[in-house]
Write an enzyme that holds these catalytic residues in place. Structure first.
Site, PDB file in Angstrom:
ATOM      1  N   ILE A   6      25.298  -3.056  -6.445  1.00 57.19           N
ATOM      2  CA  ILE A   6      25.412  -1.669  -5.964  1.00 57.19           C
ATOM      3  C   ILE A   6      24.934  -1.539  -4.521  1.00 57.19           C
ATOM      4  O   ILE A   6      25.448  -0.711  -3.760  1.00 57.19           O
ATOM      5  CB  ILE A   6      24.691  -0.679  -6.921  1.00 57.19           C
ATOM      6  N   SER A  13      13.747  -8.386  -2.121  1.00 57.20           N
ATOM      7  CA  SER A  13      14.438  -8.818  -3.334  1.00 57.20           C
ATOM      8  C   SER A  13      13.996 -10.248  -3.621  1.00 57.20           C
ATOM      9  O   SER A  13      13.782 -11.020  -2.678  1.00 57.20           O
ATOM     10  CB  SER A  13      15.956  -8.746  -3.109  1.00 57.20           C
ATOM     11  N   LYS A  20      19.851   5.260 -10.328  1.00 59.76           N
ATOM     12  CA  LYS A  20      19.818   5.702 -11.720  1.00 59.76           C
ATOM     13  C   LYS A  20      19.807   4.479 -12.631  1.00 59.76           C
ATOM     14  O   LYS A  20      20.362   3.451 -12.243  1.00 59.76           O
ATOM     15  CB  LYS A  20      21.003   6.591 -12.066  1.00 59.76           C
ATOM     16  N   ASP A  75      24.249   2.452 -19.616  1.00 59.34           N
ATOM     17  CA  ASP A  75      24.152   2.301 -18.155  1.00 59.34           C
ATOM     18  C   ASP A  75      25.270   3.116 -17.483  1.00 59.34           C
ATOM     19  O   ASP A  75      24.981   3.958 -16.627  1.00 59.34           O
ATOM     20  CB  ASP A  75      24.187   0.826 -17.736  1.00 59.34           C
TER      21      ASP A  75
HETATM   22  P1  NAP Z   1      22.628  -6.324  -9.996  1.00 59.29           P
HETATM   23  O1  NAP Z   1      23.932  -6.666  -9.356  1.00 59.29           O
HETATM   24  O2  NAP Z   1      22.151  -7.146 -11.138  1.00 59.29           O
HETATM   25  O3  NAP Z   1      21.560  -6.315  -8.828  1.00 59.29           O
HETATM   26  C1  NAP Z   1      20.205  -6.010  -9.033  1.00 59.29           C
HETATM   27  C2  NAP Z   1      19.390  -6.870  -8.092  1.00 59.29           C
HETATM   28  O4  NAP Z   1      18.012  -6.531  -8.263  1.00 59.29           O
HETATM   29  C3  NAP Z   1      19.496  -8.341  -8.398  1.00 59.29           C
HETATM   30  O5  NAP Z   1      20.482  -8.914  -7.576  1.00 59.29           O
HETATM   31  C4  NAP Z   1      18.117  -8.913  -8.101  1.00 59.29           C
HETATM   32  O6  NAP Z   1      18.100  -9.536  -6.836  1.00 59.29           O
HETATM   33  C5  NAP Z   1      17.254  -7.673  -7.922  1.00 59.29           C
HETATM   34  N1  NAP Z   1      16.062  -7.702  -8.764  1.00 59.29           N
HETATM   35  C6  NAP Z   1      15.928  -8.135 -10.024  1.00 59.29           C
HETATM   36  N2  NAP Z   1      14.666  -7.973 -10.428  1.00 59.29           N
HETATM   37  C7  NAP Z   1      13.989  -7.452  -9.375  1.00 59.29           C
HETATM   38  C8  NAP Z   1      12.650  -7.059  -9.170  1.00 59.29           C
HETATM   39  N3  NAP Z   1      11.722  -7.226 -10.111  1.00 59.29           N
HETATM   40  N4  NAP Z   1      12.325  -6.533  -7.963  1.00 59.29           N
HETATM   41  C9  NAP Z   1      13.235  -6.377  -6.994  1.00 59.29           C
HETATM   42  N5  NAP Z   1      14.517  -6.754  -7.136  1.00 59.29           N
HETATM   43  C10 NAP Z   1      14.883  -7.260  -8.327  1.00 59.29           C
HETATM   44  O7  NAP Z   1      22.622  -4.806 -10.522  1.00 59.29           O
HETATM   45  P2  NAP Z   1      23.369  -3.554  -9.866  1.00 59.29           P
HETATM   46  O8  NAP Z   1      24.704  -3.393 -10.476  1.00 59.29           O
HETATM   47  O9  NAP Z   1      23.264  -3.604  -8.407  1.00 59.29           O
HETATM   48  O10 NAP Z   1      22.503  -2.377 -10.501  1.00 59.29           O
HETATM   49  C11 NAP Z   1      21.214  -2.076 -10.024  1.00 59.29           C
HETATM   50  C12 NAP Z   1      20.918  -0.635 -10.353  1.00 59.29           C
HETATM   51  O11 NAP Z   1      21.930   0.185  -9.769  1.00 59.29           O
HETATM   52  C13 NAP Z   1      20.934  -0.319 -11.861  1.00 59.29           C
HETATM   53  O12 NAP Z   1      19.945   0.612 -12.166  1.00 59.29           O
HETATM   54  C14 NAP Z   1      22.312   0.267 -12.074  1.00 59.29           C
HETATM   55  O13 NAP Z   1      22.347   1.177 -13.166  1.00 59.29           O
HETATM   56  C15 NAP Z   1      22.530   0.992 -10.764  1.00 59.29           C
HETATM   57  N6  NAP Z   1      23.940   1.213 -10.458  1.00 59.29           N
HETATM   58  C16 NAP Z   1      24.856   0.204 -10.570  1.00 59.29           C
HETATM   59  C17 NAP Z   1      26.190   0.473 -10.343  1.00 59.29           C
HETATM   60  C18 NAP Z   1      27.280  -0.594 -10.434  1.00 59.29           C
HETATM   61  O14 NAP Z   1      28.464  -0.256 -10.496  1.00 59.29           O
HETATM   62  N7  NAP Z   1      26.956  -1.869 -10.424  1.00 59.29           N
HETATM   63  C19 NAP Z   1      26.601   1.756  -9.991  1.00 59.29           C
HETATM   64  C20 NAP Z   1      25.637   2.730  -9.826  1.00 59.29           C
HETATM   65  C21 NAP Z   1      24.327   2.448 -10.074  1.00 59.29           C
HETATM   66  P3  NAP Z   1      17.794 -11.101  -6.585  1.00 59.29           P
HETATM   67  O15 NAP Z   1      19.156 -11.727  -6.466  1.00 59.29           O
HETATM   68  O16 NAP Z   1      17.052 -11.079  -5.300  1.00 59.29           O
HETATM   69  O17 NAP Z   1      17.001 -11.614  -7.737  1.00 59.29           O
END
Ligand code: NAP
Length: 308
Positions: free
Chosen positions: A15, A37, A91, A169
């Protein structure tokens, strides 16, 4: 002209790359000065492994935007609020209500701004839908939020771990819209949650709510292949409304309504800048509470194992 707000992004993943970075690049109000991160970085932006490390040895910042998985957000929110930084939360704000309530409590005592975002509320159909529904009498409402988890969340193991929300989610986005547009609050009546035998979170959910005593049903599914459905149908005594494509499209009494193009994340950052400028905060926990109610009252059924 005032200096831009120096902001750091925490939790670099999908995101951040698809929405936060372009929204910040297009904003005059913010300047992206650092990331925190565990592993991931952004080209050309000073990177730190954690928020603590960034606060200790990084550039000066005014604000953070917390985009890590929900299970890890509370700890960083506390650190940021304690450090007096303005905080924007992806969120869902946290994965328990008690933690979210604590953020709200600390926010009330802090001079800094806290913004618990619900990005779907910034889709173009939401405000016209809310305005149209105001003063009308609900008959019934149906929500269908069905998407293919393999397409939208590839490799995101945290979604299937405890506190990862599973199909809620995306489903919480629908509830964020429903709770924003309906004149009366939603009350969960029944829920049926399907958990894959190898996962800690549900892959599908059937929910029955009432609002103003009228039925509101919601169907969430993470295994939808082919066309994806993010739609809400609302029938009132005075006519009907259909919100589709997650709020990018709106029809009233069958007539498509002209809407501006989708700009959810630019809208979120514009709102964050406004809140900072006015010294106020925005922490609405309603969608999280509704999901909590579904987990509390929901009946659990077992589904086949999920294999990505
Ligand atoms: P994601 O692709 O899995 O990315 C999350 C990132 O957070 C990971 O790449 C990881 O980075 C990092 N992380 C993990 N544990 C951590 C910690 N303890 N402290 C700091 N960073 C940490 O997930 P995402 O899709 O971006 O979603 C993240 C949030 O955004 C969720 O709450 C989700 O509901 C929300 N969101 C997502 C979307 C969507 O379409 N994907 C849309 C709207 C909102 P490293 O690689 O550095 O470990």
């Amino acid at each position: 002209m005032t200096a831009p707000i120096r902001i750091a992004l925490v939790g670099i993943g999908k995101i951040v790359r698809t929405q936060h970075v372009p929204a910040l690049a297009a904003s005059d109000a913010f300047e992206l000065v650092a990331t925190a991160s565990p592993r991931s970085t952004l080209d050309g932006v000073p990177a730190f492994k954690s928020l603590e490390e960034l606060l200790e040895s990084g550039p000066e910042i005014d604000a953070v935007s917390l985009c890590q998985p929900p299970q890890a957000r509370f700890a960083d929110a506390l650190v940021a609020i304690e450090a007096g930084k303005h905080v924007m939360l992806e969120k869902p704000p946290t994965d328990t209500l008690s933690e979210a309530e604590e953020i709200a409590r600390l926010t009330a005592r802090s001079d800094a701004t806290v913004f618990a975002t619900w990005h779907s509320r910034f889709s173009p159909a939401v405000e016209p839908a809310r305005a149209w529904l105001a003063g009308k009498t609900l008959r019934r409402m149906r929500i269908e939020w069905k998407e293919d988890v393999r397409v939208w969340h590839p490799g995101q193991k945290w979604i299937w771990e405890a506190g990862g929300f599973g199909v809620f989610d995306p489903g919480i986005n629908a509830l964020s819209i429903a709770s924003a547009v309906l004149p009366d609050p939603l009350f969960l009546q029944q829920a049926r949650l399907a958990f894959p035998s190898n996962c800690q979170t549900p892959i599908a959910a059937d929910l029955a709510f009432t609002s103003g005593g009228k039925p509101v049903e919601a169907v969430f599914d993470f295994l939808q292949t082919g066309p994806q459905t993010w739609s809400i149908w609302i029938e009132t005594e005075e006519g009907g409304l259909e919100l589709s494509k997650g709020g990018a499209e709106l029809a009233i009494d069958g007539v498509d309504q002209p809407l501006p193009p989708e700009a959810e994340y630019p809208g979120l950052y514009a709102r964050f800048a406004e809140l900072i400028a006015s010294g106020t905060s925005d922490v609405d926990l309603t969608p999280l509470r509704l999901v909590g109610d579904a987990f509390l009252r929901g009946e659990r059924v077992e589904a086949p194992p999920f294999v990505e």
